[in-house]
Enzyme design. Sequence first.
Site, short mmCIF file in Angstrom:
data_model
loop_
_atom_site.label_atom_id
_atom_site.label_comp_id
_atom_site.label_asym_id
_atom_site.label_seq_id
_atom_site.Cartn_x
_atom_site.Cartn_y
_atom_site.Cartn_z
N THR A 1 0.96 -1.11 -0.07
CA THR A 1 0.14 0.13 0.17
C THR A 1 0.79 1.17 0.03
O THR A 1 2.04 1.33 0.67
CB THR A 1 -0.92 -0.15 1.34
OG1 THR A 1 -0.16 0.30 2.23
CG2 THR A 1 -1.70 -1.12 1.32
N GLU A 2 0.32 2.40 -0.61
CA GLU A 2 1.19 3.68 -0.60
C GLU A 2 1.33 4.21 0.81
O GLU A 2 2.25 4.97 1.14
CB GLU A 2 0.53 4.55 -1.47
CG GLU A 2 -0.83 4.81 -1.19
CD GLU A 2 -2.11 4.34 -1.76
OE1 GLU A 2 -2.99 4.63 -2.07
OE2 GLU A 2 -1.86 2.84 -1.58
#
Length: 661
Positions: free
Chosen positions: A323-324
């Site tokens: 995930t960012e």
Amino acid sequence: MKKNKVITAAEAIALIRDDDVVTTTGFVQSCIPEALHAALESRFVETGSPKNLTLVMTAGAGDSKGLGTGRLHHKGLLNRVIAANFGRMPKVAEAAKRNEILGYNLPQGVISQLYRACAAGQPGLFSKVGLHTYVDPRHGGGRVNDLTQEEIVKVVEVDGEEWLFYKATKIDVAFIRGTSADPSGNISMEKEALTLDVLAQAMAARNNGGIVVAQVERIVDDGFLLPKDVRVPGILVDCVVVAEPEMHRMNYGVMHNPALAGQIRVPVTGIAKMKLDPRKVIARRAAFELPPNGVVNLGVGAPEGISSVANEEKVTPYITLTTEAGAVGGVLASGSSFGAATNADCVIDQNQMFDFYDGGGLDMTCLGMAECDEAGNVNTSSFGGKLNGCGGFINISQNARCVVFAGTFTVGGLEIEIADGKLNIIQEGRSHKFLKQVEQNTFSGPYACERGQPVIYVTERCVFELTEDGLELIEVAPGIDIERDILAHMDFKPIVKAPVLMDARIFRDEPMDLLSDLLNLNLSERVSYDEERNILFLNLEGWNARQKSDIDDLRKVLVDACVKAGKRVNSVVNHDGFRISEALYDDYAEMIEYLMEHYYQTTSRYATNAFLRLKMQEALKKRGLAPHVFERKEDAHAFLERADRVNAAFGEDPNEEAAAA
């Protein structure tokens, strides 16, 4: 004398002045310093101060209903907002749309990295992220309304290449969040799901002569925190506020989950199996693009379903989801916990994750799409009169090695039935997604083509591929009529040449054996040999060469087939529906060169895709090979027959050389 930095939220907020620049942490619904936001709102409502603040933030931090930064909507409190996401503070977004406040919508990764620039005393950040999108000053500069006039993004040229320069905004106040603090202000994050940018934000404010306010859930004694557990040193922290439990939830839906915090590892029995509906159909088709042993990012909405499909198909051990927000590996969380992961391998700071993404570390991403146009541009940031924001979309979509956009074909009341392996439209959606031109350009199709980035667009009823001439329809679901169910609901006509059926397995409520496809376990079934005519047939229809190992697997299958034939063979290859990563054309040509040298007598291939033919011809000519890439199967076969007659007329027997070898 040592100073005890623990004070009340009201005392901390009293230190904020009018016109200050305030930054706050949080990702979607996680890691939000809710007590500080509530205290700031309360002081302003009661006193009218502090006013005219600038809010700088990365991802949205709120529940979209008034919590988090949504508390800061009161008129006069904010004068300017620089954010990647406005969707989680809808009243603030509405104020921006009404020209009541100044606003900029910049890429999440850019803002995240700008904190470091601020901390280092640098004037800003050079990045290619945002080129040819609405962030590019030639297309709006990220300004969200007419009131906003100042340019904070510039186009610059370095060594003949275009870059964007993002001006840094100095930070006066940083709201950060941790778990524990000692009286000196050293902060640990043992019960937090993510670390985000708290260190960079604190350093940015401290080095600008500003103040850093840390919200925690408990105070520990001096010396209790181990040095390596301290994520923000006390030298950066001015005030520590202990929050009530309800104001310090892990996220709005979870009080605390130690598995999301990485404190424990829990058995994962598997994600619940999705029902066979449009969302699962989309996720299943997109899952065929997963790169074995690759690093993947999934967006919210339809793309999230890929996690479930990967688990169902036992593919999860062969990919690494990220995930960012900083989570690497494990099982990605959804809902209020989106951004975190259960049993993550590690959690890194958000700005470091975007360094990895921007540098090309992502092998694939699957993201949602609100609008798409004939040039392949995609809009997710501003549509239907709503300012949503780009979030990390621009960083991720521009830099991933392969991009899959996923979503239903139409929206608003769409009803679909999947039965007998076919897809039937019961009721069409009220609104089109495929428009002549998107309202705002969050992803540039032409720029992707220019850089050779593979892009496909997956819906429940069809699949498009981005080409230099625009969107081409390459796959259609069984049961779907192209004219009635596709073209009639698009505001432009895509390229339609020879679309193939989407894989029938997608529409059956049973396992697809996806793992065999991704690991090329059934690749040998694509090869057949006609001994009488001495022709080796290779059917690559629908096959996807994602990485070099795919080319290696194909080489082995072909070599095995040629060795079994016992002599040099003539080869015909079907490339219809075949897709190959831009970076692999030379590897593919090298394989053909090797086969021509050792096993092939003659080879020809055919593909209706003009772009594929062109790229294949270029790669083969580069290696000194005659291309022999035809548009029609009949032409490819006719070439072989002519070549065979020429060999016979000149009495050549290439098989003698092969036998001698």
